[in-house]
Each structure stands twice: as C-alpha cells, then as structure tokens.
Design an enzyme around this catalytic site. Sequence first.
Site, PDB file in Angstrom:
ATOM      1  N   ASN A   1       8.231   0.442 -10.219  1.00  0.00           N
ATOM      2  CA  ASN A   1       7.903  -0.186 -11.499  1.00  0.00           C
ATOM      3  C   ASN A   1       6.406  -0.102 -11.745  1.00  0.00           C
ATOM      4  OD1 ASN A   1       8.678  -2.069 -13.831  1.00  0.00           O
ATOM      5  ND2 ASN A   1       7.020  -3.206 -12.853  1.00  0.00           N
ATOM      6  N   GLU A   2       6.014   0.601 -12.794  1.00  0.00           N
ATOM      7  CA  GLU A   2       4.626   0.626 -13.256  1.00  0.00           C
ATOM      8  C   GLU A   2       3.621   0.891 -12.131  1.00  0.00           C
ATOM      9  OE1 GLU A   2       5.105  -2.384 -17.099  1.00  0.00           O
ATOM     10  OE2 GLU A   2       4.278  -3.153 -15.221  1.00  0.00           O
TER      11      GLU A   2
ATOM     12  N   GLU B   1       8.050 -14.768 -14.811  1.00  0.00           N
ATOM     13  CA  GLU B   1       8.168 -14.242 -16.169  1.00  0.00           C
ATOM     14  C   GLU B   1       9.077 -15.084 -17.062  1.00  0.00           C
ATOM     15  OE1 GLU B   1       9.021 -10.078 -16.334  1.00  0.00           O
ATOM     16  OE2 GLU B   1       7.375  -9.543 -15.001  1.00  0.00           O
ATOM     17  N   GLN B   2       9.120 -16.386 -16.812  1.00  0.00           N
ATOM     18  CA  GLN B   2      10.026 -17.219 -17.621  1.00  0.00           C
ATOM     19  C   GLN B   2       9.555 -17.365 -19.065  1.00  0.00           C
ATOM     20  OE1 GLN B   2       9.261 -21.734 -16.438  1.00  0.00           O
ATOM     21  NE2 GLN B   2       9.349 -20.441 -14.618  1.00  0.00           N
TER      22      GLN B   2
ATOM     23  N   GLU C   1      10.838  -0.213 -21.678  1.00  0.00           N
ATOM     24  CA  GLU C   1      10.722  -1.636 -21.997  1.00  0.00           C
ATOM     25  C   GLU C   1      10.122  -1.755 -23.397  1.00  0.00           C
ATOM     26  OE1 GLU C   1       8.728  -4.011 -19.049  1.00  0.00           O
ATOM     27  OE2 GLU C   1       9.597  -2.870 -17.382  1.00  0.00           O
TER      28      GLU C   1
ATOM     29  N   TRP D   1       3.096 -15.042 -19.036  1.00  0.00           N
ATOM     30  CA  TRP D   1       3.373 -15.640 -17.735  1.00  0.00           C
ATOM     31  C   TRP D   1       2.846 -17.080 -17.769  1.00  0.00           C
ATOM     32  CZ3 TRP D   1       1.699 -11.239 -13.815  1.00  0.00           C
ATOM     33  CH2 TRP D   1       2.603 -10.178 -13.930  1.00  0.00           C
TER      34      TRP D   1
ATOM     35  N   CYS E   1       0.862  -1.182   0.000  1.00  0.00           N
ATOM     36  CA  CYS E   1       0.000   0.000   0.000  1.00  0.00           C
ATOM     37  C   CYS E   1       0.900   1.235   0.000  1.00  0.00           C
ATOM     38  CB  CYS E   1      -0.904   0.007   1.233  1.00  0.00           C
ATOM     39  SG  CYS E   1      -1.839   1.545   1.432  1.00  0.00           S
TER      40      CYS E   1
END
Length: 588
Positions: free
Chosen positions: A70-71, A276-277, A228, A236, A36
């Site tokens: 990140n994002e 995330e492979q 990116e 995913w 949070c």
Amino acid sequence: TPTASPPAWVMHSDPSMFRVLPDGRPVTYGHRRGYCPHHLGYREHSRRITEALVAHYADHPAVIGWQTDNEFGDRSYSKAAQKAFQQWLERRYKTLEALEAAWGTIFWSHTYKSWSEIPVPLETGASHNPGLALDFARFSSDGYAEFQLEQIKIIRHLAPHQFVTHNLMGFGYDQLNYYDLAKDLDLVTWDNYPRMWWNVNQGDDPARAALGHDTMRGIKQQNYWVMEQQSGAGGWEMIVPHPRPGELRLWAYQAIAHGADGIIFFRFRTARFGTEQYWHGLLEHDGRAGRRYQEAKQFGMEMANIGKLILGSNLRPEVAMIQDYDSRFALQIQQNNPHLHYTAQFSHWYTALHQRNIATDVIGTHANLERYKLVIAPLLHLVTPEIASSLEQYARNGGTLVLTARSGVKDSSNAIVNSALPGLLRDVVGAWVEEYDSMHITTNTVQITEFQTPEISINSWCDILEPTTAKVIGHYTQNHYANRAAITINSYGQGQVIYVGTLGDQTLPETLLEWLLEQVGIGAKTSPLEITERYLGEQKITFYLNHSETVQTVLLSEPRTSLLSKQVYTRELTLQPFAVEILKSKEQ
C-alpha cells in the site's frame, strides 16, 4: 498483499526490521509501513504471507487482480538499508575508484578504503555529498521496486490469470521513481483525494487533481484506474470539509475524462474504530445510506449504461510535459533557492495548460516525443547524453521545446557539468548562461519583447543569457543586469527551442503559453468549464465538468448528443454547480 501493516509479533520478533528515520531514530510499532523494505528477514515474511494469500484466493471467483502492499515510498536509513546501499553501489560502480571519481569524494577528504565505510545520508551528518545523496534516493526507489517484484513473481506464478497493480500517489509524491516502480505492473492505479489535510489550505483547484491523473496516465502511457477515489471527508485526528453535493460524482467523472478505466470508492462504510475512523466512506458510521451513497449510486447506474461506450477510448494530447525524478531528487538535496520548488514550477506550467483545456501527457525522459507539437521540460536539472540526444532529435525533426532555468546543470552523478550552462543542452538552446542570480531579498521583472505584455515579476531565479544562435525575446528590466537576455528562442533543425531563463509564479507561463500555443497551432478552449476529450476511433467523447458553485453556460460549435440523458444540444450547454455532461460527436 498485507505487507504494509504486519501484526505486532512479526515486527517484535526482530526489531531490526523497523524502518529508521532520517534522524537515526527507528520507527516504533503503531502505524503502518513501518518496515524497512531492504531487510532480508522482512522480505522473507512478505514472501511467505504473499504466497499463502495468493494460493488461497487465486481461483476465487470474486478476485480479479492484486494490489501489492500500500502506497510504497518512505525511505529507510537502517543498518539493513546501509548494507544494501553499499552492495547497490558496488554493483553500480564496480570499484571504489570509479565511485570516488563520480562523487568527487576528494572534497573534504571523504575518501573510502572499503565499501563498508560508506554511510547513508542521515540528518545527523548535515549536508552530505550530493552524489551520495542522489544515489541513496535512487537506491531507496530501487529497493521498493525489488521488494515489489518478489511479490509480483509469486502472484504471477500462482495466479497468472489475474492482473497486478499498486496504488501510487499522483504527481505530488516525490520519494520514488514511479516509472521504475510501475515497470513490472500490468496497470497503474492511484489514490485520488482532491480535498485532504495536505491540500485543504491550497483551495479547491481542479488542475491539481487533473495533474495527478495525467501523471498516472503517463507513467506507462496507457489508461489507468483510481484505486482509492475519495468518498467523504478525510481525516485521522483532524477532519477536512465534506465533499459538497455533486462533487463525488464530479471527481469520478474527472478521473474518467483524463483516462481512468476503473474507479473504486474508498471506503464503503465509515470505520467506527482504528486510526482511520474519520476517513469517511459512502455509508455513515451507523451504516446509513446518506447523500454520498446516493451520489455514488447515481454514478454507478450511469456507468452501467454508458461505460461500454467509453471503455476503449483514449486521449490524444498534442502537448507533453517531461517529469524527471532524478531532477526532483537532486533539487530535494540542493534546493538552490527557498522559493524554488520543482512541484510548484511544474504545476505553474501545467495549470496554465489546464486552464486552456489543453490535453497534456506527463511523461518521463525515456518517452518517445515525436507525436507532440509542444514539449515542456521545467527544471530539467540533471541531463544525461541520452536525454540531450532525445531532445535534440525532437527539435531537429520539427518539435517545439521549452526549457527553463536550472536545466542541464548536473550530470548523472549530481556533479555540476564542466561547461557553460545549460551544459549538454547549450547547442540546442543556442545560448549560454553568462551568470546567474539566486534572489532572496530582491526581485526583478521581465519584459517580453516578442509581443506586447506588461512587465512580469519574478522572485527566485535569473539566468543572464548570452545568445549564440538564439534570438532574444525577453529581457530583465532591473538591477545590474537590466536589458540583459532572460528568454530566448532558437531555430534548431526544423523546430525551435525556447529557453525561459527565469523562475517566478504562474504569470510567466500563463503569458508565454498564449503565444506558444499560437506558434504551434494548438487551439486553446478557454472556458469556465473543464473540457476534456477521449476518442474511440473517429468518435469524439467530450466531458464538460463544472467545478464551480455557480451555473455555467458554454457555446457548442455543432449539435452534440448526451451520453447521459440522450438529449441533443444544438447551440449551448448549461451546467448546474458541480454538474457533469458527456457529449458525443457523430462518427466520421
């Protein structure tokens, strides 16, 4: 900074730091961005790790800048968020009486005796007061900006020689006000994934990525980076189709064509473990350098040769589209019609411009409009006196403004204005909404009388307009409001205002733009290629992008020289599928 994904011990040291979902359930450990942003304890952890990391790497020769977290974006409905929300409201309204007047809390007896009684809009409360819901969306956005600013101050103190950015998520993401979030950044960057699970069923649409690029360029009205850039199939649990040969290079050049001054492919080597492979990189799982790597290598070698010839150039759009996050938030809260979507209506107008290769700035309501010949503001639902004044001044000084149905409906508190619609825009429009119709099971058609067109089907909204000073250029043809005004044009000062009082699919913007562009003197470049121009002084650098699977040929108006091959094209240019060419003009 690593704050998007803390280690388990941090979160389990105080479970109240977890973000809470709209249904009241806390996020559990296992994903990322589970914190949070309003939790004071988590903010302290974030400051500590940011300070340690920056102090360690501030003078490292390989470090040129910093990306915060990140994002950013997921809203939190936790107890910490509720307390912070109450404090935010007290700062905004000063007194409960002012808040209650703004929200109209007398309805349903939703009055408060103390700030601590004010809830967050959990789904378990069903439909919340629209004023409360909009303020919570604003508060959530402000919370991320404040959380980020704490990190920015640390970075600027310890590494003042390095830039700070954040990776935004283009036009489609609508949980944050990106104009506010980017205010404290040195430059905007974003994550560009033209083919992913969230859009793979929508087909390959180059306008979708172009809209993301133009939105990011418009956030600070300056060139940007792609933090990116898609470098392989994403996934995913499920895997989307791989980029076809040539597409990685094509997507990178499309970014540069729209104002990107930096490209970072994500990722380099495909990960063999973790969530995330299947988020494929330039190298395969076993480290092999296959065709995607070779394509990126080609692009890198080309940039080494021509990058210095492009850097410093900018786009010069004559058209702007106004994006308003308050209006987006308000229409999230009360959609009005199941077929009415802010992103879709905005995209209809943008795509019609993109298909004609019209350079377009996507800007906020605060931007200066004076340099644009045409400004389009779809679904400008929430209008303040400042916004109305800016639009009036633009039209009065000679600009052409396009507004749509559901504009000027709300005030800054998300209450419906106490005047005929479109509220504060009524004078500049030169017409008012006598009645409106939200279509669910019926449809209608519009006939544009200003020029010969077939009847155009509409399926979501009809404003029945009563002109005052405006001229009717389109009317409905069916139902009880057949022959009533649907589209008007109003002379206002030296300019003109077109009000499109109905909403449907892309056909209506497509049809109107042909006429509009001619009205304002902007030449469309209809072509099977995407054609975009950047300017370096008086020299024009033109990007030709073939997004199709077929060979395409276009005619040239003058001989042009290729930056990539040095070849001189005299009359025509032929591009193979997914190919790119960059031509420069002679310096004037």
